[in-house]
Write a protein that holds these residues in place. Sequence first.
Motif, PDB file in Angstrom:
ATOM      1  N   SER A 155       0.832  -1.213   0.000  1.00  0.00           N
ATOM      2  CA  SER A 155       0.000   0.000   0.000  1.00  0.00           C
ATOM      3  C   SER A 155       0.862   1.256   0.000  1.00  0.00           C
ATOM      4  N   GLU A 156       1.947   1.230   0.765  1.00  0.00           N
ATOM      5  CA  GLU A 156       2.845   2.389   0.796  1.00  0.00           C
ATOM      6  C   GLU A 156       3.478   2.632  -0.564  1.00  0.00           C
ATOM      7  N   TYR A 157       3.937   1.570  -1.198  1.00  0.00           N
ATOM      8  CA  TYR A 157       4.563   1.746  -2.505  1.00  0.00           C
ATOM      9  C   TYR A 157       3.555   2.234  -3.550  1.00  0.00           C
ATOM     10  N   LEU A 158       2.307   1.838  -3.390  1.00  0.00           N
ATOM     11  CA  LEU A 158       1.274   2.372  -4.285  1.00  0.00           C
ATOM     12  C   LEU A 158       1.138   3.881  -4.096  1.00  0.00           C
ATOM     13  N   ARG A 159       1.202   4.343  -2.839  1.00  0.00           N
ATOM     14  CA  ARG A 159       1.144   5.786  -2.583  1.00  0.00           C
ATOM     15  C   ARG A 159       2.399   6.481  -3.111  1.00  0.00           C
ATOM     16  N   VAL A 160       3.549   5.804  -2.974  1.00  0.00           N
ATOM     17  CA  VAL A 160       4.794   6.366  -3.513  1.00  0.00           C
ATOM     18  C   VAL A 160       4.673   6.563  -5.024  1.00  0.00           C
ATOM     19  N   LYS A 165      14.772  -3.641   1.944  1.00  0.00           N
ATOM     20  CA  LYS A 165      14.353  -2.408   1.283  1.00  0.00           C
ATOM     21  C   LYS A 165      13.344  -1.693   2.159  1.00  0.00           C
ATOM     22  N   GLY A 166      13.430  -0.362   2.172  1.00  0.00           N
ATOM     23  CA  GLY A 166      12.577   0.367   3.089  1.00  0.00           C
ATOM     24  C   GLY A 166      11.600   1.309   2.427  1.00  0.00           C
ATOM     25  N   PRO A 167      10.298   1.157   2.684  1.00  0.00           N
ATOM     26  CA  PRO A 167       9.319   2.151   2.253  1.00  0.00           C
ATOM     27  C   PRO A 167       9.405   3.381   3.152  1.00  0.00           C
ATOM     28  N   PRO A 168       8.682   4.460   2.856  1.00  0.00           N
ATOM     29  CA  PRO A 168       8.782   5.699   3.649  1.00  0.00           C
ATOM     30  C   PRO A 168       8.579   5.518   5.147  1.00  0.00           C
ATOM     31  N   SER A 169       7.673   4.635   5.568  1.00  0.00           N
ATOM     32  CA  SER A 169       7.428   4.484   7.009  1.00  0.00           C
ATOM     33  C   SER A 169       8.677   3.997   7.732  1.00  0.00           C
ATOM     34  N   SER A 170       9.497   3.188   7.061  1.00  0.00           N
ATOM     35  CA  SER A 170      10.727   2.720   7.696  1.00  0.00           C
ATOM     36  C   SER A 170      11.789   3.818   7.711  1.00  0.00           C
ATOM     37  N   THR A 171      11.676   4.781   6.804  1.00  0.00           N
ATOM     38  CA  THR A 171      12.642   5.886   6.777  1.00  0.00           C
ATOM     39  C   THR A 171      12.645   6.641   8.095  1.00  0.00           C
ATOM     40  N   VAL A 172      11.462   6.885   8.645  1.00  0.00           N
ATOM     41  CA  VAL A 172      11.351   7.611   9.912  1.00  0.00           C
ATOM     42  C   VAL A 172      12.081   6.852  11.017  1.00  0.00           C
ATOM     43  N   THR A 173      11.843   5.538  11.110  1.00  0.00           N
ATOM     44  CA  THR A 173      12.510   4.728  12.133  1.00  0.00           C
ATOM     45  C   THR A 173      14.014   4.677  11.911  1.00  0.00           C
ATOM     46  N   GLN A 174      14.426   4.473  10.652  1.00  0.00           N
ATOM     47  CA  GLN A 174      15.855   4.329  10.358  1.00  0.00           C
ATOM     48  C   GLN A 174      16.621   5.630  10.607  1.00  0.00           C
ATOM     49  N   GLU A 175      16.058   6.757  10.212  1.00  0.00           N
ATOM     50  CA  GLU A 175      16.735   8.036  10.467  1.00  0.00           C
ATOM     51  C   GLU A 175      16.761   8.340  11.970  1.00  0.00           C
ATOM     52  N   GLY A 176      15.706   7.971  12.662  1.00  0.00           N
ATOM     53  CA  GLY A 176      15.692   8.153  14.106  1.00  0.00           C
ATOM     54  C   GLY A 176      16.774   7.334  14.785  1.00  0.00           C
ATOM     55  N   ILE A 188      14.949  -4.301  21.561  1.00  0.00           N
ATOM     56  CA  ILE A 188      15.734  -3.184  21.003  1.00  0.00           C
ATOM     57  C   ILE A 188      16.554  -3.590  19.785  1.00  0.00           C
ATOM     58  N   PRO A 189      17.341  -4.697  19.839  1.00  0.00           N
ATOM     59  CA  PRO A 189      18.109  -5.078  18.640  1.00  0.00           C
ATOM     60  C   PRO A 189      17.238  -5.407  17.430  1.00  0.00           C
ATOM     61  N   MET A 190      15.967  -5.734  17.660  1.00  0.00           N
ATOM     62  CA  MET A 190      15.080  -6.085  16.548  1.00  0.00           C
ATOM     63  C   MET A 190      14.854  -4.914  15.597  1.00  0.00           C
ATOM     64  N   LEU A 191      15.091  -3.700  16.093  1.00  0.00           N
ATOM     65  CA  LEU A 191      14.980  -2.531  15.216  1.00  0.00           C
ATOM     66  C   LEU A 191      15.993  -2.587  14.084  1.00  0.00           C
ATOM     67  N   PHE A 192      17.047  -3.402  14.241  1.00  0.00           N
ATOM     68  CA  PHE A 192      18.127  -3.479  13.260  1.00  0.00           C
ATOM     69  C   PHE A 192      18.042  -4.721  12.376  1.00  0.00           C
ATOM     70  N   CYS A 193      16.919  -5.451  12.431  1.00  0.00           N
ATOM     71  CA  CYS A 193      16.771  -6.662  11.611  1.00  0.00           C
ATOM     72  C   CYS A 193      16.774  -6.364  10.116  1.00  0.00           C
ATOM     73  N   GLY A 194      16.563  -5.136   9.767  1.00  0.00           N
ATOM     74  CA  GLY A 194      16.495  -4.694   8.376  1.00  0.00           C
ATOM     75  C   GLY A 194      15.887  -3.309   8.367  1.00  0.00           C
ATOM     76  N   LYS A 195      15.231  -2.960   7.274  1.00  0.00           N
ATOM     77  CA  LYS A 195      14.568  -1.658   7.197  1.00  0.00           C
ATOM     78  C   LYS A 195      13.216  -1.759   7.895  1.00  0.00           C
ATOM     79  N   THR A 196      13.295  -1.758   9.223  1.00  0.00           N
ATOM     80  CA  THR A 196      12.106  -1.988  10.031  1.00  0.00           C
ATOM     81  C   THR A 196      11.322  -0.710  10.261  1.00  0.00           C
ATOM     82  N   ASN A 197      10.070  -0.911  10.648  1.00  0.00           N
ATOM     83  CA  ASN A 197       9.185   0.177  11.054  1.00  0.00           C
ATOM     84  C   ASN A 197       8.852  -0.061  12.518  1.00  0.00           C
ATOM     85  N   LEU A 198       9.012   0.958  13.340  1.00  0.00           N
ATOM     86  CA  LEU A 198       8.768   0.829  14.770  1.00  0.00           C
ATOM     87  C   LEU A 198       7.399   0.218  15.065  1.00  0.00           C
ATOM     88  N   GLU A 199       6.408   0.542  14.255  1.00  0.00           N
ATOM     89  CA  GLU A 199       5.055   0.046  14.490  1.00  0.00           C
ATOM     90  C   GLU A 199       4.947  -1.472  14.333  1.00  0.00           C
TER      91      GLU A 199
END
Length: 437
Positions: A109-114, A258-269, A369-380
């Motif tokens: 759904s995110e990629y469709l919006r992209v 690969k990260g959609p926009p929602s993962s960008t927020v988590t990754q930059e954070g 906490i380490p699970m945030l680094f499993c890949g391009k994750t989204n906090l949600e």
Amino acid sequence: MSHDAPITGPDEFKLNDYQQNIKHLSDEIVKAQAPIRILDAIKWDISVKEKFFAKKFKEQPEVTQEYYQKNVSLDWSKQRQLFHIIEREITKKLGQFNPVGQMMRRICSEYLRVLHMLEARGTMEFSLISQELYGSAKDVFHVGDPTLAQLGVMMADALSQINQSNLLEEEKRDINANDAINILQTELDKYFSEKQVRVMVSDGIIADAAAGADYIKIRSDAKFNERDLKILEIHEGLVHIGTTLNGKRQPICTFLSKGPPSSTVTQEGLAILMEILSLVSYPARLKKLANRIRAVELAEDGATFLDIFEFFRTEGYDEDSCYVLAGRVFRGSLPTLGPFTKDLSYCKGFVSVYNFILLAVRKGMLDRIPMLFCGKTNLEDIRDISQLVEEDIIVMPKFLPPQIKDLNSIAAWMCFSSFLNQLSMDKIESDYAYLLS
């Protein structure tokens, strides 16, 4: 569901039918998103800058809706159809409520919006979809909280007091590109296996440095100081490249590479938090992040490229930096339309990730906490990721920053932070004011 063939690692494993279905659908998502390069599709080439400077910063950059058509030649309808087909297949093969299926459908759904956003480049719709994907400067974290823009102003005001001190002089940038490459490569080789991440020279980038999936490019005429290189090592290397490589190691959930926009927020954070915990960030950098938020808010309220360019000049940036910073706000849009809001991700993500880690420590759930680094994750998705780790659908990350690999320090730091958050800053300021008068 049974998982009678446990995964032993990314190289040697046998998949049961359920796992094979997930991997097949995950691979399809990776293939479908491969042609979508958001930043490449919205960037301005060097000729735009040259013309803007030739006109002495008096006229808007020459960017039109037609300008963007040469950047990408995707068949938008066909690309959307691919994601719709994958969405349907996910439901057919995994069901409506399967956790990994829900994650993959949301990514589709995110990629469709992209795709809609990129197709709308050069129109106001582009900016509106950008706000939907990355957020708006007027967003709040909770009802009654300050907006992101207000938080940016508060941070900038606090940092302006620091800037008045002569004790924090900017470190001289005297490390040339070749030396920077050698220094960075040496440090990254200690963290990753030798040459798994490459550092190379490039003349095709506007910024001093840029990172990809397994490389960092350095502009040939750029100059750095040691702090700059340490930030590149941590922000781009240990976090962004590290999470990409962890995602590529996933034997089943390959979409985590690969990260959609929602993962960008988590990754930059995560990247900003690691900078701060490593004690390599500095006030001028944080002020720039705050000013980016303020610039996005101004553009949302109708400011043009020239207005934002002047805003950054009043903040003391040189004209090259003003152009780059203003360009970040209007890439994909037009100089007189709404902003591309990705620059909100850094501070928005920092607050979200910090609060999550604080709560995880408080509840004694350090394993999350380490699970945030499993890949391009989204906090949600972290609760679902935890379940999928238990089911051997997702493997734990190999590459972790030192602060996450050994959680002792971050746990202690967050415990004290939680305690200090209970104190009244106003009363503290009143009690200690005489010491700083």
